[in-house]
Design a protein around this motif. Structure first.
Motif, PDB file in Angstrom:
ATOM      1  N   ILE A   1      26.422  41.615  33.331  1.00  0.00           N
ATOM      2  CA  ILE A   1      25.446  43.205  32.548  1.00  0.00           C
ATOM      3  C   ILE A   1      24.370  41.862  33.524  1.00  0.00           C
ATOM      4  O   ILE A   1      24.183  40.890  34.272  1.00  0.00           O
ATOM      5  CB  ILE A   1      24.514  42.053  31.131  1.00  0.00           C
ATOM      6  N   ASN A   2      23.423  42.920  34.518  1.00  0.00           N
ATOM      7  CA  ASN A   2      22.718  41.694  35.432  1.00  0.00           C
ATOM      8  C   ASN A   2      21.400  43.469  35.137  1.00  0.00           C
ATOM      9  O   ASN A   2      21.360  44.744  36.192  1.00  0.00           O
ATOM     10  CB  ASN A   2      23.049  42.399  36.859  1.00  0.00           C
ATOM     11  N   CYS A   3      20.862  42.820  35.302  1.00  0.00           N
ATOM     12  CA  CYS A   3      19.224  43.183  34.764  1.00  0.00           C
ATOM     13  C   CYS A   3      17.819  42.435  36.171  1.00  0.00           C
ATOM     14  O   CYS A   3      16.758  42.192  35.778  1.00  0.00           O
ATOM     15  CB  CYS A   3      18.528  43.351  33.408  1.00  0.00           C
ATOM     16  N   ALA A   4      18.664  41.965  36.813  1.00  0.00           N
ATOM     17  CA  ALA A   4      17.747  40.762  37.449  1.00  0.00           C
ATOM     18  C   ALA A   4      17.233  41.179  38.872  1.00  0.00           C
ATOM     19  O   ALA A   4      16.626  42.424  39.349  1.00  0.00           O
ATOM     20  CB  ALA A   4      18.511  38.694  37.677  1.00  0.00           C
ATOM     21  N   ARG A   5      18.421  40.698  39.501  1.00  0.00           N
ATOM     22  CA  ARG A   5      18.587  41.155  40.973  1.00  0.00           C
ATOM     23  C   ARG A   5      19.387  42.219  41.829  1.00  0.00           C
ATOM     24  O   ARG A   5      21.037  41.550  41.306  1.00  0.00           O
ATOM     25  CB  ARG A   5      17.442  40.205  42.405  1.00  0.00           C
ATOM     26  N   GLY A   6      19.124  43.268  42.378  1.00  0.00           N
ATOM     27  CA  GLY A   6      20.861  43.676  43.431  1.00  0.00           C
ATOM     28  C   GLY A   6      21.228  42.116  43.827  1.00  0.00           C
ATOM     29  O   GLY A   6      19.992  41.323  45.085  1.00  0.00           O
ATOM     30  N   GLY A   7      22.229  41.991  44.764  1.00  0.00           N
ATOM     31  CA  GLY A   7      22.755  41.010  45.332  1.00  0.00           C
ATOM     32  C   GLY A   7      23.398  39.882  45.241  1.00  0.00           C
ATOM     33  O   GLY A   7      24.163  39.052  45.758  1.00  0.00           O
ATOM     34  N   LEU A   8      23.288  39.955  43.606  1.00  0.00           N
ATOM     35  CA  LEU A   8      23.610  38.971  42.946  1.00  0.00           C
ATOM     36  C   LEU A   8      24.806  38.839  42.731  1.00  0.00           C
ATOM     37  O   LEU A   8      25.932  37.007  42.368  1.00  0.00           O
ATOM     38  CB  LEU A   8      22.706  38.119  41.739  1.00  0.00           C
ATOM     39  N   ILE A   9      25.424  39.405  42.697  1.00  0.00           N
ATOM     40  CA  ILE A   9      26.901  40.462  42.174  1.00  0.00           C
ATOM     41  C   ILE A   9      27.151  40.943  43.577  1.00  0.00           C
ATOM     42  O   ILE A   9      26.849  41.906  44.895  1.00  0.00           O
ATOM     43  CB  ILE A   9      27.093  41.283  41.147  1.00  0.00           C
ATOM     44  N   ASP A  10      28.781  40.779  44.535  1.00  0.00           N
ATOM     45  CA  ASP A  10      29.374  41.125  45.264  1.00  0.00           C
ATOM     46  C   ASP A  10      29.780  42.977  44.742  1.00  0.00           C
ATOM     47  O   ASP A  10      30.347  42.679  44.600  1.00  0.00           O
ATOM     48  CB  ASP A  10      30.855  40.719  45.768  1.00  0.00           C
ATOM     49  N   GLU A  11      29.301  43.689  45.123  1.00  0.00           N
ATOM     50  CA  GLU A  11      29.509  44.824  44.412  1.00  0.00           C
ATOM     51  C   GLU A  11      30.624  45.368  44.524  1.00  0.00           C
ATOM     52  O   GLU A  11      31.756  45.948  43.857  1.00  0.00           O
ATOM     53  CB  GLU A  11      28.579  45.945  45.085  1.00  0.00           C
ATOM     54  N   ALA A  12      30.997  45.254  45.723  1.00  0.00           N
ATOM     55  CA  ALA A  12      32.798  45.661  46.474  1.00  0.00           C
ATOM     56  C   ALA A  12      33.448  44.509  45.826  1.00  0.00           C
ATOM     57  O   ALA A  12      34.977  44.981  45.195  1.00  0.00           O
ATOM     58  CB  ALA A  12      32.987  45.376  47.786  1.00  0.00           C
ATOM     59  N   ALA A  13      33.584  43.618  45.174  1.00  0.00           N
ATOM     60  CA  ALA A  13      34.050  42.172  44.377  1.00  0.00           C
ATOM     61  C   ALA A  13      34.283  42.640  42.856  1.00  0.00           C
ATOM     62  O   ALA A  13      35.524  42.125  42.590  1.00  0.00           O
ATOM     63  CB  ALA A  13      34.060  40.823  44.548  1.00  0.00           C
ATOM     64  N   LEU A  14      32.854  42.509  42.906  1.00  0.00           N
ATOM     65  CA  LEU A  14      32.989  43.625  41.048  1.00  0.00           C
ATOM     66  C   LEU A  14      33.979  44.690  41.233  1.00  0.00           C
ATOM     67  O   LEU A  14      34.533  45.100  39.650  1.00  0.00           O
ATOM     68  CB  LEU A  14      31.861  43.821  40.929  1.00  0.00           C
ATOM     69  N   TYR A  15      33.641  45.740  41.977  1.00  0.00           N
ATOM     70  CA  TYR A  15      34.816  47.684  41.336  1.00  0.00           C
ATOM     71  C   TYR A  15      36.414  46.856  41.973  1.00  0.00           C
ATOM     72  O   TYR A  15      37.231  47.464  40.952  1.00  0.00           O
ATOM     73  CB  TYR A  15      34.012  48.062  43.192  1.00  0.00           C
ATOM     74  N   GLU A  16      36.600  45.880  42.037  1.00  0.00           N
ATOM     75  CA  GLU A  16      38.345  45.525  42.907  1.00  0.00           C
ATOM     76  C   GLU A  16      38.407  45.349  41.085  1.00  0.00           C
ATOM     77  O   GLU A  16      39.445  45.009  40.745  1.00  0.00           O
ATOM     78  CB  GLU A  16      38.584  44.608  43.670  1.00  0.00           C
ATOM     79  N   ALA A  17      37.400  43.919  40.644  1.00  0.00           N
ATOM     80  CA  ALA A  17      37.744  43.522  38.988  1.00  0.00           C
ATOM     81  C   ALA A  17      37.880  44.023  38.512  1.00  0.00           C
ATOM     82  O   ALA A  17      38.829  44.215  37.511  1.00  0.00           O
ATOM     83  CB  ALA A  17      36.660  42.241  38.971  1.00  0.00           C
ATOM     84  N   LEU A  18      36.569  45.113  38.773  1.00  0.00           N
ATOM     85  CA  LEU A  18      36.852  46.695  37.124  1.00  0.00           C
ATOM     86  C   LEU A  18      38.144  47.294  37.593  1.00  0.00           C
ATOM     87  O   LEU A  18      39.100  47.563  35.993  1.00  0.00           O
ATOM     88  CB  LEU A  18      36.038  47.228  37.372  1.00  0.00           C
ATOM     89  N   LYS A  19      38.632  47.530  38.661  1.00  0.00           N
ATOM     90  CA  LYS A  19      40.398  48.216  37.990  1.00  0.00           C
ATOM     91  C   LYS A  19      40.940  47.407  37.771  1.00  0.00           C
ATOM     92  O   LYS A  19      41.413  48.335  37.760  1.00  0.00           O
ATOM     93  CB  LYS A  19      40.378  48.628  39.645  1.00  0.00           C
TER      94      LYS A  19
END
Length: 527
Positions: free
Chosen positions: A229-247
């Motif tokens: 969960i991220n309700c803080a700031r964009g950029g704390l999570i590598d969105e591309a890496a998260l996409y792959e980890a979700l897949k």
């Protein structure tokens, strides 16, 4: 009677607060969107209360001939040119704590929705399907929540999670053991948190140290099936890496209120069925908006009527009479704090500030606030001189102040000591007749150095050839030396070099310096 303009939509209760405090107020909530009209009228006002629609650019601030204070109802002040306001002597205030409960509750709501797949189940049911077996959720009871950032919002999330019978572990460099015990969390390293957490929620500012704190490497260390969960700031999570980890299923789901690019109208994560997305709603409740509006009205009124400053982003609390004498010492205190803060890599337990000589008889409160601000700023860019002492208190960081008469060679002397779980690190300085702050002692090693915008700090063994090797390497790297300052404990023992340089060192350059023979530590400092 002071006169205030409200140029954005604020609660009418805030307008009443101005009136109750004897402040004349013009409520023109759409004026902030009209740049030309704002330019035309801004010169009539002593105070300005805004949200995000009003853009206080350098041009508008230049036209604000009477303006003394700008109050932002909320945290972010990206719409205010703070350097221009500071140059013109305008205090810029915000309300950093008014949204805390609302943002924390949104994080908990996102976690619950993620655990039970509520948005997708709702869409499926509305579409006329009855997919009861498809939406198999998980309980949060007895699960481990990993908290990245245990400040004001994070501690509220921890409290709510404990009410849900969750185990909470936290990673936060500023979290002391006493504070962790007080808020009922277990303090852990980031790697421990990643390995143990069933849910991970982020509550930290976006700075160099936290950018992409959840990247591919971090995701690989998590439990398979973790939810984020991220309700803080964009950029704390590598969105591309998260996409792959979700897949891949490494991450079972994610709930995101913030994104690297906002407004987020297109994002690959939107395609994922196991992702919940909201449009930066963390502070979007009636209560939160009411709170920040009332707070900003109280703060502006107090400043205009009594000179009281609360949550100022660009000035400490001092009187006009004190300013000429205090200003150079405030700057010195901030620089000493920044020096110590940049050198500190473990949780801070306490800060001790010693004032000796004439400076000890001055108003030390703004200097203390400035020193604490300097210590905390490297990890918390949203902190300011007014809020820093309260944030330190909230995090269990003790601040000790000592004043005494002159004992050494310097008429004025400030010594700052940071106490961590592993060590104490002290740095001292003075202000010469020129008004320029100087470092005169680091880790009990005497030296004299002017603090400049970009510096290299090196500790090394005191052996022949070191200075030559360091100078040669800096030359090879194309780094120009503006000043070279040295000190040592005793012959053959530890030595320190503080080098003023032009430009900034890259990580690769710093690594080369650190690998030099005899070097124990190399760090880039910015002031």
């Amino acid at each position: 009677m002071p006169k205030v303009l409200v140029s954005d939509k604020l609660s009418m209760a805030a307008v009443q607060i101005f009136k109750d405090n004897g402040v004349e107020v013009d409520y023109l909530p759409d004026l902030g969107k009209d740049k030309e009209k704002l330019l035309e009228v801004i010169g009539q006002y002593d105070g300005l209360a805004i949200r995000s629609a009003t853009k206080m650019t350098e041009k508008v601030i230049a036209a604000a001939t009477r303006l003394k204070v700008i109050g932002r109802a909320g945290i972010g002040v990206d719409n205010v040119d703070i350097p221009a306001a500071t140059k013109k002597g305008i205090i810029v205030m915000n309300t950093p704590f008014g949204n805390s409960i609302t943002t924390a509750e949104h994080a908990i709501a996102m976690m619950m929705a993620l655990a039970r797949q509520l948005p997708e189940a709702d869409a499926s049911t509305r579409a006329g399907k009855w997919e009861k077996n498809r939406f198999m959720g998980v309980e949060v009871t007895n699960k481990t929540l990993g908290l990245i950032g245990a400040g004001n919002i994070g501690s509220i999330v921890a409290d709510r999670a404990q009410g849900l019978k969750m185990k909470v572990v936290a990673f936060d460099p500023f979290l002391t053991p006493d504070r962790a015990l007080e808020i009922g969390v277990e303090k852990v390293t980031l790697d421990e948190l990643l390995a143990r957490a069933d849910f991970i929620t982020l509550h930290t500012p976006l700075i160099d140290a936290t950018r992409n704190i959840i990247d591919a490497a971090a995701l690989a260390k998590t439990k398979k099936g973790v939810r984020i969960i991220n309700c803080a700031r964009g950029g704390l999570i590598d969105e591309a890496a998260l996409y792959e980890a979700l897949k891949s299923g490494q991450v079972a789901g994610a709930a995101l209120d913030v994104f690297l690019e906002e407004p987020a109208t297109a994002n690959p994560l939107f395609e994922m069925p196991n992702v919940i997305c909201t449009p930066h709603l963390g502070a979007s409740t009636g209560e939160a908006q009411e709170n920040v509006a009332l707070q900003v009205a109280e703060q502006i009124s107090a400043y205009l009527n009594a000179g009281e400053i609360s949550n100022a982003l660009n000035f400490p609390s001092i009187s006009a009479e004190e300013a000429p004498r205090l200003t150079p010492f405030i700057k010195l205190a901030e620089m000493l704090g920044s020096f110590a803060g940049q050198m500190t890599e473990t949780a801070i337990k306490g800060i001790k500030i010693e004032f000796e000589g004439d400076v000890a008889s001055m108003n030390t409160r703004p200097m203390v606030a400035s020193a604490v601000y300097g210590v905390m700023r490297p990890m918390m860019p949203d902190v300011n001189m007014v809020s820093a002492p309260q944030i330190a208190k909230d995090r269990g960081i003790g601040v000790e102040v000592v004043t005494r008469e002159q004992q050494g060679a310097y008429e004025n002397y400030i010594r700052l000591t940071v106490v961590t779980e592993r060590q104490e690190r002290a740095v001292a300085g003075t202000v010469f007749a020129s008004g320029k702050p100087r470092i005169i002692q680091v880790k009990n090693i005497n030296m004299e150095a002017e603090l400049t915008p970009s510096m290299l700090y090196v500790t090394n063994e005191d052996k022949p050839g070191h200075i030559g090797r360091l100078g040669t390497l800096l030359g090879t790297l194309g780094i120009n030396i503006a000043n070279f300052n040295l000190g040592r404990a005793e012959q053959g023992a530890d030595a320190i070099a503080l080098v003023s340089i032009d430009g900034q060192l890259t990580e690769a350059q710093l690594a080369e310096i650190a690998s030099l023979e005899g070097v124990k530590q190399a760090k880039a400092l910015r002031f």
